[in-house]
Design a protein around this motif. Structure first.
Motif, PDB file in Angstrom:
ATOM      1  N   ILE A 218     -25.915  -3.041 -13.661  1.00 41.43           N
ATOM      2  CA  ILE A 218     -27.063  -3.878 -13.281  1.00 41.43           C
ATOM      3  C   ILE A 218     -28.059  -4.150 -14.421  1.00 41.43           C
ATOM      4  O   ILE A 218     -28.463  -5.304 -14.599  1.00 41.43           O
ATOM      5  CB  ILE A 218     -27.743  -3.322 -11.997  1.00 41.43           C
ATOM      6  CG1 ILE A 218     -26.915  -3.767 -10.791  1.00 41.43           C
ATOM      7  CG2 ILE A 218     -29.204  -3.783 -11.886  1.00 41.43           C
ATOM      8  CD1 ILE A 218     -27.495  -3.409  -9.439  1.00 41.43           C
ATOM      9  N   THR A 222     -29.790  -8.091 -15.763  1.00 39.64           N
ATOM     10  CA  THR A 222     -31.168  -8.586 -15.651  1.00 39.64           C
ATOM     11  C   THR A 222     -31.672  -9.101 -16.995  1.00 39.64           C
ATOM     12  O   THR A 222     -32.781  -9.598 -17.087  1.00 39.64           O
ATOM     13  CB  THR A 222     -32.132  -7.474 -15.181  1.00 39.64           C
ATOM     14  OG1 THR A 222     -32.235  -6.473 -16.208  1.00 39.64           O
ATOM     15  CG2 THR A 222     -31.648  -6.827 -13.902  1.00 39.64           C
ATOM     16  N   ASP A 662     -26.367   2.446  -0.990  1.00 40.85           N
ATOM     17  CA  ASP A 662     -27.087   1.198  -1.288  1.00 40.85           C
ATOM     18  C   ASP A 662     -26.102   0.092  -1.668  1.00 40.85           C
ATOM     19  O   ASP A 662     -26.278  -1.064  -1.287  1.00 40.85           O
ATOM     20  CB  ASP A 662     -28.087   1.429  -2.425  1.00 40.85           C
ATOM     21  CG  ASP A 662     -28.937   0.199  -2.679  1.00 40.85           C
ATOM     22  OD1 ASP A 662     -29.726  -0.146  -1.793  1.00 40.85           O
ATOM     23  OD2 ASP A 662     -28.772  -0.424  -3.747  1.00 40.85           O
TER      24      ASP A 662
ATOM     25  N   TRP B  88     -35.973  -6.080 -10.538  1.00 41.46           N
ATOM     26  CA  TRP B  88     -34.574  -6.425 -10.254  1.00 41.46           C
ATOM     27  C   TRP B  88     -33.689  -5.163 -10.302  1.00 41.46           C
ATOM     28  O   TRP B  88     -32.754  -5.029  -9.524  1.00 41.46           O
ATOM     29  CB  TRP B  88     -34.087  -7.454 -11.276  1.00 41.46           C
ATOM     30  CG  TRP B  88     -33.719  -8.788 -10.722  1.00 41.46           C
ATOM     31  CD1 TRP B  88     -32.459  -9.325 -10.721  1.00 41.46           C
ATOM     32  CD2 TRP B  88     -34.570  -9.788 -10.114  1.00 41.46           C
ATOM     33  NE1 TRP B  88     -32.493 -10.585 -10.144  1.00 41.46           N
ATOM     34  CE2 TRP B  88     -33.760 -10.890  -9.763  1.00 41.46           C
ATOM     35  CE3 TRP B  88     -35.931  -9.842  -9.810  1.00 41.46           C
ATOM     36  CZ2 TRP B  88     -34.275 -12.032  -9.147  1.00 41.46           C
ATOM     37  CZ3 TRP B  88     -36.445 -10.986  -9.199  1.00 41.46           C
ATOM     38  CH2 TRP B  88     -35.619 -12.057  -8.878  1.00 41.46           C
ATOM     39  N   ILE B  89     -34.043  -4.253 -11.215  1.00 42.51           N
ATOM     40  CA  ILE B  89     -33.284  -2.992 -11.294  1.00 42.51           C
ATOM     41  C   ILE B  89     -33.685  -2.070 -10.142  1.00 42.51           C
ATOM     42  O   ILE B  89     -32.839  -1.483  -9.467  1.00 42.51           O
ATOM     43  CB  ILE B  89     -33.505  -2.309 -12.656  1.00 42.51           C
ATOM     44  CG1 ILE B  89     -32.877  -3.159 -13.767  1.00 42.51           C
ATOM     45  CG2 ILE B  89     -32.900  -0.892 -12.664  1.00 42.51           C
ATOM     46  CD1 ILE B  89     -33.205  -2.689 -15.179  1.00 42.51           C
ATOM     47  N   GLU B  91     -34.754  -2.789  -7.217  1.00 41.57           N
ATOM     48  CA  GLU B  91     -34.205  -3.245  -5.937  1.00 41.57           C
ATOM     49  C   GLU B  91     -32.684  -3.396  -6.002  1.00 41.57           C
ATOM     50  O   GLU B  91     -32.062  -3.805  -5.013  1.00 41.57           O
ATOM     51  CB  GLU B  91     -34.830  -4.584  -5.525  1.00 41.57           C
ATOM     52  CG  GLU B  91     -36.336  -4.527  -5.243  1.00 41.57           C
ATOM     53  CD  GLU B  91     -36.688  -3.758  -3.973  1.00 41.57           C
ATOM     54  OE1 GLU B  91     -35.773  -3.489  -3.161  1.00 41.57           O
ATOM     55  OE2 GLU B  91     -37.876  -3.424  -3.810  1.00 41.57           O
ATOM     56  N   GLN B  92     -32.086  -3.121  -7.169  1.00 42.25           N
ATOM     57  CA  GLN B  92     -30.631  -3.251  -7.352  1.00 42.25           C
ATOM     58  C   GLN B  92     -30.168  -4.626  -6.858  1.00 42.25           C
ATOM     59  O   GLN B  92     -29.272  -4.737  -6.007  1.00 42.25           O
ATOM     60  CB  GLN B  92     -29.895  -2.119  -6.625  1.00 42.25           C
ATOM     61  CG  GLN B  92     -30.200  -0.726  -7.193  1.00 42.25           C
ATOM     62  CD  GLN B  92     -29.368  -0.393  -8.430  1.00 42.25           C
ATOM     63  OE1 GLN B  92     -28.182  -0.118  -8.353  1.00 42.25           O
ATOM     64  NE2 GLN B  92     -30.010  -0.434  -9.607  1.00 42.25           N
TER      65      GLN B  92
END
Lengths: 764, 162
Positions: A218, A222, A662, B88-89, B91-92
């Motif tokens: 992730i 970003t 999650d 953004w990280i 909240e994944q």
């Protein structure tokens, strides 16, 4: 079978015959299953380790203590590489901060240990690799502990491992993974029996499985730093833009006039594809120094085509042909045949029948199809994000006219997969253009190429007939499924299934789901191949595949039957999920998810205003043997115009064991919204042999403003981990269709559900 | 030949004036964080800032962008620690991640003007950005989180003794 596509068979997918090797190498400690299958004695395995051990196998621990896991799976947003690392980390005892991931090449040593190939689909990865990854992690821990024991002069049995640190509590000595690896003297072989004997952790001992550790891919995503296929840059590389014909499949190029293209600065060459793999027909690539110039040159080419045999076909032709085939008594092959449905329907007190349809759907991942090809000596290098490296390498080789063993596939991140990147078409223009111009070529489809040349979800037609006895009990169900056969198109016999009537192999990926967990004594399912659709619209696997249409029919029909019998449709399902015979186990789990969804949504208790309704559906997607048990209660409001507004989707899913809760929620929510998008917003049509929709103005997936409230409720009951990326797609459309009926009494039997169809059904 | 001011640096590029900014950024400058999605301004994957406004770089020509201040995902913050990137990280958000550069750039132009947007304002501002993985609810949460973080930081700044 196409002789130009040679799929290299994996020698043995059976991990029980593989040794696990641990060895110090130049870059640190390398760990992995032996590439060569066979019943090694430990001495032979050691010799193999010393001579042939390739440190990039599976995972490596560097002298800095960083653990890099190499994953032979396509990472397309499901964070599968991170999940595999999580399983290894759990048993290895490493600190999550030390974990790194990298994507594998198509070398068979990175093949899925269970499937024997590199393929990512079916929501299979976690379920099928849980044990292998866990044992790989545990073997690493054991090897490190033995080395640490030697270094500290203490018994290995007295050591504990936590966060990449091995500690001897009594003497208060400890060694980090980094220190042990730096000592550089570890060599250990686990025979298949040794591996089997390793006692894995029990769930109460888990520290990472079941924990929502941050996904490793992730942060780069970003910052614009993750590298997708489209981002590959090679020295001397030029660009290719494909020109695709107006007909989806079967056209041929009659002539190419490049006189105008030659005036475009940077233009190099127009290459007419000679695709012996038959993946593409009638394609031309305009090659130029930049992509913009390639686009301009492509626009300037004057190409004439012979439209071929499919040039007059439309969606209506395919539906008409499907109906004709369904009407023939000898069509298709039986996927399920229990009891005697014909006789039972003949003697039933009440018979109801219905036709269900779905239209063509397009994957359109956000990253348009692309591939970069480079010949270096005898080797063809392909850079692309792909879900089926084993077959794609073979197609690329076929396009190049070389042996697949000379193709190296460099896996990149996938800017969306959804099944689209199981296919290999993007490699063909890249390979043939690179060959023609003698330079590396990156081919990028325009969105228009991407949409009109999709290996789409096939158009489907299903006819279902149900028989009720005098008490309103369902005693017979016949179900015909007519579609193109996407998996048969691969030409790999292993992916087909024998039919129960022994009439020949069938493509089970067109009927999975129809073998449901309801107890119906007389039940048949017939898989009928729509050859016309198969030829005109080469179809692919779209997220959730067959259950995306089979459950549309089954779960709508069950509702219709319940109403015909005067019963509540949810209660009717619960009665049918009695867990008798072959349905034992699965039926009860499915029933529980349905009850959960009903309760959480206020089914039957919530007082709804006029024009609103709640509908339920429950599914055992993907396959009967690999099911995740999923139910949905959809709450909708229907306007007098027929327009449907989804107010809330309540999803309950039993996934057995959660690795990353999650991540599971993200996948299930994404899947549910795909289901919603397919149910209401996405429709492609064939006209004159071509797909009419070319961009996001006419093919319109869900946008943020169309987002309803979605609640994802995960049941984790300690059963083995199941897949989560797809099943929730399949439960949404029937739940919405049933909710519309509950709201306004309108039964819609075709997807997508449009305001016009609802309004028409309201009048009827 | 044109000079573009990208992420605070002047860069010379060789491209016909009608070349879309997107391809110059990606190919010549090799900054691949800005993505190609539809080539028609329908998906938002190629969103960058030109003079602080979110624009679709596939619909912006090099000659239009010349002389203006262009910001790409690579230049949104020096270390990739813009409040939106952190949110953004937290909240994944990303799944496949392909659209997320565009989503973040689109969101950044909103928060630059409105540090306390309503949900409706977020939806209206973000509706042109497609996410095929359907991460929309997490995008909304992350924008709200970043907005709150930015307000907190700015309040803390206000309280600082002078």
């Amino acid at each position: 079978m196409n002789t130009h596509v040679k799929i290299t068979k994996s020698e043995a997918a059976d991990l029980s015959r593989r040794s696990f090797l641990v060895g110090s190498a130049a870059a640190g400690l390398a760990l992995g299953y032996s590439a060569v299958p066979g019943l090694f004695g430990s001495d032979e395995a050691l010799a193999a380790t010393a001579k042939n051990f390739d440190p990039s196998v599976w995972y490596a621990i560097g002298p800095d203590g960083l653990v890099t896991v190499t994953v032979g799976k396509a990472d397309m947003g499901q964070h599968v590489a991170s999940t595999m690392a999580q399983l290894i980390s759990e048993e290895l005892g490493s600190n999550w901060k030390d974990m790194r991931i990298q994507l594998a090449s198509n070398d068979p040593k990175f093949n899925d240990p269970v499937l024997g190939a590199q393929i990512t689909g079916g929501s299979w990865s976690t379920m099928m690799n849980f044990d292998a990854m866990s044992r790989a992690g545990a073997a690493g821990r054991i090897a490190l502990m033995e080395a640490a024991a030697g270094m500290m002069g203490v018994p290995a049995g007295e050591l504990t491992v936590r966060d990449s640190l091995i500690t001897h509590v009594k003497s208060k000595k400890s060694k980090s993974f980094a220190e042990i690896v730096k000592s550089g003297k570890i060599t250990k072989t686990f025979t298949p029996d040794d591996l089997k004997a390793i006692k894995l952790k029990t769930p109460d001992q888990y520290t990472k499985v079941g924990v929502s550790v941050p996904q490793l891919d992730i942060p780069d995503k970003t910052r614009g730093a993750a590298k997708y296929g489209i981002d590959v840059m090679l020295p001397g590389m030029v660009y290719g833009k494909v020109v695709t014909p107006p007909v989806r499949y079967g056209a041929t190029v009659k002539s190419v006039d490049d006189s105008a293209a030659k005036k475009v600065p940077g233009f190099i060459k127009a290459v007419v594809l000679d695709d012996k793999t038959k993946t593409t027909t009638g394609w031309v690539v305009a090659v130029a120094k930049t992509y913009t110039e390639a686009q301009k040159a492509a626009d300037a080419l004057k190409i004439t085509y012979d439209g071929g045999p499919n040039a007059k076909l439309s969606s209506q032709s395919l539906f008409d042909e499907a109906k004709r085939l369904q009407g023939l008594s000898d069509s298709g092959e039986f996927f399920v045949k229990d009891g005697d449905p014909a006789a039972a329907l003949g003697s039933a007190a009440k018979v109801i029948e219905a036709e269900y349809t779905t239209n063509i759907n397009i994957h359109c991942p956000m990253e348009p199809m692309n591939a970069t090809a480079e010949f270096t000596g005898d080797i063809l290098h392909i850079y692309t994000g792909n879900q089926f490296a084993t077959r794609t390498g073979a197609i690329a080789a076929g396009a190049a006219g070389i042996d697949p063993k000379h193709v190296v596939m460099h896996q990149m991140y996938l800017g969306g997969g959804f099944g689209r990147r199981l296919d290999a078409d993007m490699t063909v223009p890249a390979v043939q253009a690179a060959k023609a111009v003698g330079k590396p070529v990156k081919v990028i489809y325009s969105r228009e190429n991407d949409m009109t040349m999709d290996f789409s979800r096939p158009l489907t037609y299903q006819k279902v007939k149900a028989g009720l006895d005098g008490d309103g009990k369902l005693v017979a169900l016949s179900h015909d499924v007519v579609s193109a056969w996407p998996t048969q198109r691969w030409g790999i016999p292993d992916f087909l299934s024998p039919s129960v009537d022994k009439k020949g192999p069938l493509d089970a990926f067109t009927v999975n789901g129809a073998d449901f967990f309801y107890t119906v004594p007389n039940h048949y399912v017939r898989a009928i191949k729509n050859e016309m659709a198969h030829e005109a619209t080469p179809s692919g696997q779209l997220r959730s595949v067959a259950p995306g249409w089979t459950f549309w029919a089954v779960e709508s029909m069950i509702d219709e039957i319940a109403h015909a019998a005067g019963k509540d449709p949810a209660q009717f399902r619960i009665e049918l999920l009695d867990g008798k015979g072959k349905n034992d186990g699965g039926a009860q789990r499915l029933r529980n998810t349905l009850l959960a969804a009903m309760g959480l949504a206020g089914y039957g208790s919530l007082k709804l205003p006029k024009g609103e309704g709640i509908g339920v559906a429950c599914v055992s997607s993907q396959e009967r043997k690999t099911a995740s048990w999923t139910a949905c209660a959809a709450h909708v409001a229907v306007a007098p115009s027929g327009e449907v507004t989804v107010k809330k989707l309540t999803v309950a899913t039993d996934v057995g064991t959660q690795v990353n809760p999650d991540g599971i929620r993200a996948q299930v929510e994404g899947a549910a919204l795909w289901g919603l998008s397919l149910a209401l917003y996405e429709k492609a049509t064939l006209k004159d042999g071509g797909i009419e929709q070319t961009n996001f103005d006419t093919y319109t997936p869900l946008r943020m403003s169309q987002l309803p409230e979605v609640t994802v409720n995960v049941i984790s009951n300690g059963e083995p981990a199941t897949g989560v990326g797809e099943p929730a797609v399949t439960v949404i459309a029937p739940a919405i269709g049933n909710a519309v009926f509950n709201a306004v009494g309108a039964r819609v039997r075709g997807l997508p559900i449009t305001a016009e169809a609802v309004k028409a059904a309201m009048k009827a | 030949m044109a000079t573009l001011n990208i992420n605070g640096r002047n860069m010379s590029v060789e491209a016909a004036g009608d070349t879309p900014l997107l391809w110059v950024i990606r190919e010549q400058l090799q900054m691949t964080g800005t993505k190609f999605g539809c080539g028609a301004g329908l998906c938002g994957a190629c969103t960058v800032h030109v003079n602080g406004e979110a624009v679709r770089s596939c619909q912006t020509s090099v000659s239009d962008a010349a002389g203006k201040k262009i910001t790409t995902i690579e230049g949104l913050s020096a270390k990739g620690e813009h409040p939106l990137q952190k949110a953004w990280i937290a909240e994944q958000v990303p799944q496949c991640g392909y659209c997320q550069s565009g989503q973040i750039m689109q969101a950044a132009s909103l928060l630059a003007k409105n540090s306390n947007p309503s949900k409706e304002e977020v939806v209206a501002h973000m509706d042109g950005n497609l996410c095929r993985c359907m991460t929309y609810s997490r995008i909304q949460k992350a924008i709200m989180r970043a907005a709150a973080d930015m307000r907190t930081a700015s309040n803390a700044g206000d309280r600082r003794p002078t």
